[in-house]
Write a protein that holds these residues in place. Sequence first.
Motif, PDB file in Angstrom:
ATOM      1  N   ARG A 493       1.025  -1.267  -0.052  1.00 21.14           N
ATOM      2  CA  ARG A 493       0.004   0.083   0.152  1.00 21.14           C
ATOM      3  C   ARG A 493       0.865   1.102  -0.045  1.00 21.14           C
ATOM      4  O   ARG A 493       0.431   2.325  -0.412  1.00 21.14           O
ATOM      5  N   ASN A 494       1.894   1.089   0.760  1.00 19.83           N
ATOM      6  CA  ASN A 494       3.050   2.141   0.769  1.00 19.83           C
ATOM      7  C   ASN A 494       3.939   2.335  -0.442  1.00 19.83           C
ATOM      8  O   ASN A 494       4.772   3.110  -0.503  1.00 19.83           O
ATOM      9  N   ARG A 496       6.045   0.296  -1.571  1.00 17.92           N
ATOM     10  CA  ARG A 496       7.554  -0.223  -1.054  1.00 17.92           C
ATOM     11  C   ARG A 496       7.539  -1.856  -1.562  1.00 17.92           C
ATOM     12  O   ARG A 496       7.435  -2.575  -0.857  1.00 17.92           O
TER      13      ARG A 496
ATOM     14  N   HIS B 122       5.741   7.736   3.723  1.00 21.42           N
ATOM     15  CA  HIS B 122       5.399   6.885   2.471  1.00 21.42           C
ATOM     16  C   HIS B 122       4.483   7.747   1.554  1.00 21.42           C
ATOM     17  O   HIS B 122       3.730   8.645   2.098  1.00 21.42           O
ATOM     18  N   VAL B 123       4.659   7.545   0.441  1.00 21.81           N
ATOM     19  CA  VAL B 123       3.876   8.175  -0.526  1.00 21.81           C
ATOM     20  C   VAL B 123       2.999   6.758  -1.193  1.00 21.81           C
ATOM     21  O   VAL B 123       3.547   6.501  -2.029  1.00 21.81           O
ATOM     22  N   GLY B 124       1.724   6.615  -0.355  1.00 21.53           N
ATOM     23  CA  GLY B 124       1.353   5.359  -0.740  1.00 21.53           C
ATOM     24  C   GLY B 124       0.204   5.558  -1.902  1.00 21.53           C
ATOM     25  O   GLY B 124       0.013   6.790  -2.467  1.00 21.53           O
ATOM     26  N   GLN B 125      -0.611   4.368  -2.200  1.00 18.17           N
ATOM     27  CA  GLN B 125      -1.692   4.523  -3.030  1.00 18.17           C
ATOM     28  C   GLN B 125      -2.786   5.090  -2.602  1.00 18.17           C
ATOM     29  O   GLN B 125      -3.548   6.110  -3.490  1.00 18.17           O
ATOM     30  N   ASP B 126      -3.365   4.869  -1.527  1.00 23.81           N
ATOM     31  CA  ASP B 126      -4.408   5.491  -0.913  1.00 23.81           C
ATOM     32  C   ASP B 126      -4.221   6.664   0.134  1.00 23.81           C
ATOM     33  O   ASP B 126      -5.045   7.515   0.066  1.00 23.81           O
ATOM     34  N   GLU B 149      12.307   2.946   7.423  1.00 25.60           N
ATOM     35  CA  GLU B 149      11.376   2.328   6.779  1.00 25.60           C
ATOM     36  C   GLU B 149      11.012   2.588   5.182  1.00 25.60           C
ATOM     37  O   GLU B 149      10.797   1.769   4.477  1.00 25.60           O
ATOM     38  N   ASP B 150      11.390   3.845   5.084  1.00 26.38           N
ATOM     39  CA  ASP B 150      10.657   4.257   3.538  1.00 26.38           C
ATOM     40  C   ASP B 150      11.990   4.186   2.978  1.00 26.38           C
ATOM     41  O   ASP B 150      11.832   4.682   1.502  1.00 26.38           O
TER      42      ASP B 150
END
Lengths: 665, 375
Positions: A493-494, A496, B122-126, B149-150
């Motif tokens: 979702r992120n 990654r 994070h640049v996520g989907q949602d 973590e990114d």
Amino acid sequence: TPLTDTVPPQVVPGADPSARQLCFAWGPAEVLVCETLFGRAGSAGATARALTGSVAGTGDGAPSSSRVFVVRRDQDIYIHTLRKLFNESHGIFMGLQRSEEELAGKSRKAQLVQVSKNYRSVIRACMEDMHQAAVSTRDPALQGQYSTQVSILSAMELIWNLCEILFVEAATAGPLLLRLLDWVRLHVCDVDSMVREVLSSESPSKHKLFWNVVDVFVLQGRMDEARHLLSKEASANPASMNMYKILDDLMKKMPVPSLGNTQTLTELELKWQHWHEECQRYLQDGTFASNPHMESICKILLGDEDAILEKKELMTTWYHFLVTRLLYSHPTVKPMELRFYAQSSMDLFLGGESSPEPLDMILMAAFEFEMHQVIKECSIVLSNWWFVAHLTDLLDHCKLLQSHNLYFGSNMREFLLLEYASGLFSHHSLWQLGVDYLDHCPEFGRVYLELHIERIPLSTEQKALKVLRICEQRQMHEQVRSICKIMAMKALRNNRLGSALSWSIRAKDAAFATLISDRFLKDYCEKGCFSDLDLIDNLGPSMLLSDRLTFLGKYREFHRLYGEKRFAEAARLLLTLMTAHIAPCSFWMTLLTDALPLLEQKEVIFSAEQTYELMRCLEDLTAGNPDKQKFQDDDVETTKVEMLRLALARNLARVIVKEGTVEGS
Amino acid sequence: AMEDVSAKFVSQKISRTRWRPLPAAALQPPDLFATGSWDNEDNRISIWSAGDLGNAGLNGEYHGEPHLLCDIQHNGDVMDMQFLDQERIVVASSTGTVTIFRHHQNNQTLSADHQWAKAHYHVGQDTSCGGAACTGVVCNNPEIVTVGEDGRINLFRADQKDAVRTIDNADSSTLHAVTFLRTTEILTVNSIGQLKIWDLRQQRNEPSQIFSLAGDRVPLHCVDRHPNQQHIVATGGQDGMLSIWDIRQGTMPVSLLNAHEAEMWEVHFHPSDPDHLFTCSEDGSLWHWDTSTNVSEKPSFLHQGGRSTAYLSHSTMNQSVVSAWLSNDPTKDRMEITNLIPNQTLSVNSLDVLGPCLVYGTDAEAIYVNRQLFA
């Protein structure tokens, strides 16, 4: 609650079953009680029963809306200052589980007594902290809370200490009395300040509470201290020196049980009888008649119940009275005789003026050697499972509870440990402790752990790794898969992809690895370059987890070879990807297109045989593809196929010439 | 010896412990340390006094447990923590925020000095832009480098509002830790068993070198560099393995040493006596790795602040140290390893060594101080 038959029902505050029908759902450590939309029509009396705990959170109080109550079964888990108790005792608990019964007889008993003492010292340390907190806070409400906790902890320690003497150590006649004396001295602290005041005054013997303090010492059997004080009074009263000397001598000569085996009980009883008669003589001939204080002390030495009871306020509790009475009339009391003296001491002391409180009942049950009654009463009275869980576990290790099986679930030890551990799991931070307790519940621990561990929120990868480690150590494959899947989904979702892939590799989750590989390939088709090369180039053996992942790795390898201008190797690999069916059919067109620049190189790369194979691949793709329509409709695709055919034909021509030449020369 | 260790239960799970650095001319052992907590509803940064200095005996033994000087609430789990100087601490949060806290020694308070909100995200989907845990931080005043973590690397300066440099997507997997190799180069470790060198002078967003574990690509969790021999690097992995790397040669570790049974969370060379190394782990153990066994003359740690003396007295020894850490089979040669915590059950998340002192913190909500490591 383990023993529901006599547990008083507890009402959830605010939940009114007479107005609304209530429904509830059991959770692992909590109960949800909800108000339903239905009015009250049926019979009254169906209350939320037998829930020890309180409302932890309620909805708003608007009468129209339904409310949800969270009822927690272990209230004390949430008290911040008790976290020290939970953590430190966890270490002791684990030590006890490790110390299996290789030691026999006496040394095993000594070990168990030491464990018991360690538990108590943790309670005491916690009590001191709580006391400090109470003293240093200025908030009266907080102060009240702390003081309540101090008294609860102090009661727990009192009970535990008695259980230690009677059950764990199982002190025998003689030493039993000494242990009980220590117990009283340790716990009756109400008179300590008075003792300190008198002792620190300039001349103690002139103090108005002087004789009270002497009495306290005598009642607690602290003979040396009593004699020391008396000697001060004696030197101030040379006239009555003789009287003091006699009393001092009696106190000095009083025979006491010894801890070693230096004397037998019969010897002691004989000496004691002798000494008793001597005291009797002095009392009867009026030696102390001129001094009522000394006379009363002499009566106490003789075990005169009335004389002892006169000092009621110096003893403060019936169990102090019991121990004083035993000291001066039955010093060789046997464990099994305790119950009679205990009962009569309580009756005499309370004298029908007040009724016994729960603590009195618990201590009485202990004196009666009713272990299960002790545990039951404690379960009802205390607002935590910590005490009963740890005490029961200890008693179980002493092999005292084997005979007792519950009519449901497993044995009592396990039942209580499960309850305690469930409470820990409901706590934001203490869940890690719960794991070890469940490990030591042979029957249901595993099931509980499986249910609890899946409910721990995985806020960071670090936390997920810790939870994962717990599961992996216990071969909980199902949970390992589920945690990795959750983490892989989060990473996906992120955006990654790299992280997502490493999580699915860890779970050996082939389906998910395929899904992620497809995402990589899709990204490649769209952007024309790979993301996350550092990962794909380093898949190593994990590449074999799924076919698609293998393809991804190999396909990337093709690009690397091509980039390094190792064309022959690149060509061979590209062909293998199709002929060995490593590449998914949907990707063949891309692969064939990748072959184009190789076909257009100045140098001939594909051999005739390889070119035929490439041709067959292309024809299979265009002919065998059910979406044949697609190729005909799509101009770009058609052009591509045409270009490929042309390039293949030209290559074939070149290679025939080349191979012919080579062979001819 | 165990009796030299003082413990304190602190009612919060400890994720990091760090000694306050000593001023250059200091002769005393360290006296102050900081801790950070994790997985609590209310996480905190705390400053502790190591023990009662007033009770110091003639032989230098100390009594008394650590006591709290001040603390401050911290948003999110404390993932990593590093002193920038005597007064400032840089803290990495699970929310992705990096904060500099200042310890005011005159009135014993802590305050937030500067903050880079969502330095990792994070640049996520949602989700539009969610914070991503910042997993590691390293300082070389005034420079601060963070990883997360990114897979991002940030370079900050303590006195500048915005990041000096950011490498987005520096790593496709999670970066677990970072340390300085030289003033312009950093080392990172990640969750697929790689050790990477980044040269921050270069504008290229690629590592200048990649090292990696063979075989199963076990995630690496921590990294430290030998204080004097910069080419010697130690890392700790998910399987508890200690890897020693010689970054001058090869792409694989020189030696793999096995002691822990679960994740190794931290590895530290002793800063002034690097033939000693310390590691701690999820399995609840803390190992002391000692390669100095053949050295008869023990250095005096109480005077380690006097840098030149310490360095000189070690210079003869360093030859043997190098060969000891880089020898193919150090266990056989001259390594002695000791577990400093027998019977511990819960994870030791963090440790720090300075002079003769060791401090460590656990998931059992306790901090421990050993003031006579080499006694």
